[in-house]
Design an enzyme around this catalytic site. Structure first.
Site, PDB file in Angstrom:
ATOM      1  N   TYR A  88       0.849  -1.189   0.000  1.00  0.00           N
ATOM      2  CA  TYR A  88       0.000   0.000   0.000  1.00  0.00           C
ATOM      3  C   TYR A  88       0.887   1.242   0.000  1.00  0.00           C
ATOM      4  O   TYR A  88       0.607   2.221  -0.694  1.00  0.00           O
ATOM      5  CB  TYR A  88      -0.913   0.029   1.228  1.00  0.00           C
ATOM      6  N   ASN A 109     -12.500  -2.056  -4.499  1.00  0.00           N
ATOM      7  CA  ASN A 109     -12.344  -2.543  -5.873  1.00  0.00           C
ATOM      8  C   ASN A 109     -13.551  -3.403  -6.263  1.00  0.00           C
ATOM      9  O   ASN A 109     -13.780  -4.451  -5.673  1.00  0.00           O
ATOM     10  CB  ASN A 109     -11.042  -3.357  -5.962  1.00  0.00           C
ATOM     11  N   CYS A 117      -6.343  -6.627  -6.638  1.00  0.00           N
ATOM     12  CA  CYS A 117      -6.135  -6.026  -5.319  1.00  0.00           C
ATOM     13  C   CYS A 117      -5.468  -7.011  -4.360  1.00  0.00           C
ATOM     14  O   CYS A 117      -4.829  -6.593  -3.396  1.00  0.00           O
ATOM     15  CB  CYS A 117      -7.448  -5.515  -4.750  1.00  0.00           C
ATOM     16  N   HIS A 118      -5.569  -8.311  -4.645  1.00  0.00           N
ATOM     17  CA  HIS A 118      -4.922  -9.299  -3.780  1.00  0.00           C
ATOM     18  C   HIS A 118      -3.401  -9.197  -3.832  1.00  0.00           C
ATOM     19  O   HIS A 118      -2.724  -9.688  -2.944  1.00  0.00           O
ATOM     20  CB  HIS A 118      -5.375 -10.729  -4.150  1.00  0.00           C
ATOM     21  N   GLU A 145      -0.551 -17.842  -7.511  1.00  0.00           N
ATOM     22  CA  GLU A 145       0.319 -17.101  -8.432  1.00  0.00           C
ATOM     23  C   GLU A 145       1.810 -17.296  -8.127  1.00  0.00           C
ATOM     24  O   GLU A 145       2.654 -16.774  -8.841  1.00  0.00           O
ATOM     25  CB  GLU A 145      -0.027 -15.617  -8.393  1.00  0.00           C
TER      26      GLU A 145
END
Length: 152
Positions: A88, A109, A117-118, A145
């Protein structure tokens, strides 16, 4: 006219919304029918490929709602590559603002996963996640991911 559709994923049933040729929302635990329009069918196909590990970048027209600042934060989130994260604070520094409003914009979002956003973390941990399942879902997506760096 707005359209909705849903698909089953490893995270449960997700709903998609579209209007005027662009995806406008992703909802958790939807009861919408399967995709009927070409756009929603393509979005469902891309999400399926993502969850199957065959897709690392979404190529869909997106039209998220939100004010100018939230749009700036979503633009920053879209720049974060698959398997990578930002904080952030890093996004806040790029935008010349405090980190807290960035976190609030991430939480608002409307098209989670497609606008990743994750992939945005707090300085000392995962941070929050407004999707169904909360932080556990965020961790699942990051592990999917291969973004393990935040766990070390």
């Amino acid at each position: 006219m707005p359209e909705t559709a849903s698909l089953d994923t490893p995270l449960g049933r997700l709903g998609l919304s579209a209007d005027e040729g662009a995806i406008t929302g992703l909802d958790w635990r939807s009861d919408a029918p399967p995709p009927a329009s070409p756009l929603l069918a393509e979005a469902a196909d891309q999400l399926t490929a993502y969850f199957e590990g065959r897709l690392t970048h979404f190529d869909l027209p997106l039209a998220p709602t939100g004010g100018p600042f939230q749009q700036q934060v979503m633009d920053q989130m879209r720049l974060i590559p698959f398997g990578q994260t930002r904080s952030y604070g890093e996004i806040a520094q790029d935008l010349g603002c405090p980190a807290q409003p960035v976190g609030q914009a991430c939480g608002a979002n409307p098209i989670a996963i497609l606008i990743p956003c994750h992939r945005v973390l707090s300085a000392n941990g995962t941070g929050g996640f407004s999707g169904f399942g909360g932080v556990e879902t965020k961790i699942w997506l990051l592990r999917h991911e291969g973004a393990y760096g935040f766990l070390l």
